[in-house]
Scaffold this motif. Structure first.
Motif, PDB file in Angstrom:
ATOM      1  N   GLN A  28       0.807  -1.221   0.000  1.00  0.00           N
ATOM      2  CA  GLN A  28       0.000   0.000   0.000  1.00  0.00           C
ATOM      3  C   GLN A  28       0.841   1.272   0.000  1.00  0.00           C
ATOM      4  O   GLN A  28       0.349   2.342  -0.355  1.00  0.00           O
ATOM      5  N   SER A  29       2.090   1.152   0.391  1.00  0.00           N
ATOM      6  CA  SER A  29       2.984   2.299   0.459  1.00  0.00           C
ATOM      7  C   SER A  29       3.515   2.640  -0.935  1.00  0.00           C
ATOM      8  O   SER A  29       3.543   1.809  -1.822  1.00  0.00           O
ATOM      9  N   ASN A  30       3.970   3.865  -1.093  1.00  0.00           N
ATOM     10  CA  ASN A  30       4.601   4.266  -2.350  1.00  0.00           C
ATOM     11  C   ASN A  30       6.119   4.340  -2.206  1.00  0.00           C
ATOM     12  O   ASN A  30       6.793   4.958  -2.998  1.00  0.00           O
ATOM     13  N   LYS A  31       6.656   3.684  -1.193  1.00  0.00           N
ATOM     14  CA  LYS A  31       8.088   3.753  -0.909  1.00  0.00           C
ATOM     15  C   LYS A  31       8.777   2.448  -1.303  1.00  0.00           C
ATOM     16  O   LYS A  31       8.168   1.389  -1.291  1.00  0.00           O
ATOM     17  N   GLU A  32      10.060   2.560  -1.647  1.00  0.00           N
ATOM     18  CA  GLU A  32      10.848   1.375  -1.947  1.00  0.00           C
ATOM     19  C   GLU A  32      11.393   0.815  -0.646  1.00  0.00           C
ATOM     20  O   GLU A  32      12.152   1.479   0.058  1.00  0.00           O
ATOM     21  N   ILE A  33      10.998  -0.428  -0.342  1.00  0.00           N
ATOM     22  CA  ILE A  33      11.368  -1.056   0.925  1.00  0.00           C
ATOM     23  C   ILE A  33      11.746  -2.503   0.667  1.00  0.00           C
ATOM     24  O   ILE A  33      10.996  -3.242   0.025  1.00  0.00           O
ATOM     25  N   VAL A  79      -1.002   0.413  11.330  1.00  0.00           N
ATOM     26  CA  VAL A  79       0.088   0.838  12.204  1.00  0.00           C
ATOM     27  C   VAL A  79       1.420   0.712  11.473  1.00  0.00           C
ATOM     28  O   VAL A  79       2.252   1.625  11.497  1.00  0.00           O
ATOM     29  N   TYR A  80       1.641  -0.424  10.804  1.00  0.00           N
ATOM     30  CA  TYR A  80       2.879  -0.590  10.033  1.00  0.00           C
ATOM     31  C   TYR A  80       2.977   0.461   8.935  1.00  0.00           C
ATOM     32  O   TYR A  80       4.047   1.016   8.693  1.00  0.00           O
ATOM     33  N   LEU A  81       1.866   0.753   8.292  1.00  0.00           N
ATOM     34  CA  LEU A  81       1.865   1.769   7.242  1.00  0.00           C
ATOM     35  C   LEU A  81       2.226   3.138   7.805  1.00  0.00           C
ATOM     36  O   LEU A  81       2.996   3.887   7.195  1.00  0.00           O
ATOM     37  N   ARG A  82       1.729   3.454   8.971  1.00  0.00           N
ATOM     38  CA  ARG A  82       2.055   4.734   9.626  1.00  0.00           C
ATOM     39  C   ARG A  82       3.538   4.809   9.948  1.00  0.00           C
ATOM     40  O   ARG A  82       4.185   5.834   9.742  1.00  0.00           O
ATOM     41  N   TRP A  83       4.111   3.712  10.475  1.00  0.00           N
ATOM     42  CA  TRP A  83       5.543   3.697  10.780  1.00  0.00           C
ATOM     43  C   TRP A  83       6.365   3.824   9.502  1.00  0.00           C
ATOM     44  O   TRP A  83       7.397   4.498   9.492  1.00  0.00           O
ATOM     45  N   ILE A  84       5.923   3.194   8.424  1.00  0.00           N
ATOM     46  CA  ILE A  84       6.619   3.339   7.139  1.00  0.00           C
ATOM     47  C   ILE A  84       6.632   4.801   6.726  1.00  0.00           C
ATOM     48  O   ILE A  84       7.654   5.344   6.317  1.00  0.00           O
ATOM     49  N   ASP A  85       5.490   5.464   6.850  1.00  0.00           N
ATOM     50  CA  ASP A  85       5.415   6.887   6.488  1.00  0.00           C
ATOM     51  C   ASP A  85       6.293   7.753   7.387  1.00  0.00           C
ATOM     52  O   ASP A  85       6.881   8.731   6.941  1.00  0.00           O
ATOM     53  N   MET A  86       6.372   7.397   8.661  1.00  0.00           N
ATOM     54  CA  MET A  86       7.164   8.200   9.599  1.00  0.00           C
ATOM     55  C   MET A  86       8.670   8.040   9.410  1.00  0.00           C
ATOM     56  O   MET A  86       9.406   9.006   9.501  1.00  0.00           O
ATOM     57  N   TYR A  87       9.107   6.826   9.172  1.00  0.00           N
ATOM     58  CA  TYR A  87      10.551   6.547   9.186  1.00  0.00           C
ATOM     59  C   TYR A  87      11.213   6.471   7.816  1.00  0.00           C
ATOM     60  O   TYR A  87      12.416   6.673   7.720  1.00  0.00           O
ATOM     61  N   PHE A  88      10.441   6.204   6.778  1.00  0.00           N
ATOM     62  CA  PHE A  88      11.017   6.098   5.433  1.00  0.00           C
ATOM     63  C   PHE A  88      10.576   7.304   4.622  1.00  0.00           C
ATOM     64  O   PHE A  88       9.404   7.465   4.334  1.00  0.00           O
ATOM     65  N   LYS A  89      11.514   8.145   4.256  1.00  0.00           N
ATOM     66  CA  LYS A  89      11.189   9.432   3.650  1.00  0.00           C
ATOM     67  C   LYS A  89      11.230   9.471   2.115  1.00  0.00           C
ATOM     68  O   LYS A  89      10.959  10.485   1.533  1.00  0.00           O
ATOM     69  N   ASN A  90      11.582   8.359   1.458  1.00  0.00           N
ATOM     70  CA  ASN A  90      11.680   8.448  -0.018  1.00  0.00           C
ATOM     71  C   ASN A  90      10.359   8.350  -0.695  1.00  0.00           C
ATOM     72  O   ASN A  90       9.374   7.946  -0.210  1.00  0.00           O
TER      73      ASN A  90
END
Length: 90
Positions: A28-33, A79-90
Motif C-alpha cells: 500500500q505504500s509508495n516507498k521502496e522497501i 500501524v505498520y503503514l504509519r511507521w513506514i510513512d514516519m521513518y522512510f522518507k523516499n
C-alpha cells in the motif's frame, strides 16, 4: 536504502500475522522497501543482545543500514503503514 527486518521464531502465529500485515503495508505504500524475514536463531547473538530483542516477532526498520525503529509483537496493517510513512522518507 529502506529495509524492514522481521525476526521470527518457529511456530509463532503472531509472527505470521506480522509478516502478512507488513507485506500489505509495503504494498500500500509508495516507498521502496526491502523486506527480510529471519528466524532469530540465524541472527548474530551480539545483534540480539545489543538491541535487547526478547520477544517475537521483532520488527526492525533500517534507513541506510541504521536502525531507526524497533517494535515487538504484531500490529494492524495501518500501524505498520504509519511507521513506514514516519521513518522512510523516499
Amino acid at each position: 536504502m529502506n529495509k524492514i527486518l522481521i525476526l521470527t521464531t518457529e511456530g509463532c502465529e503472531a509472527c505470521d500475522i506480522a509478516k502478512r500485515n507488513i507485506e500489505m503495508a509495503i504494498f500500500q505504500s509508495n516507498k521502496e522497501i526491502e523486506q527480510e524475514v529471519e528466524d532469530w536463531h540465524e541472527e548474530k547473538k551480539d545483534f540480539i543482545l545489543r538491541n535487547k530483542i526478547k520477544d517475537f516477532p521483532t520488527v526492525i526498520y533500517f534507513v541506510d543500514n541504521k536502525l531507526v525503529h524497533k517494535a515487538m509483537g504484531s500490529y494492524p496493517t495501518a500501524v505498520y503503514l504509519r511507521w513506514i510513512d514516519m521513518y522512510f522518507k523516499n
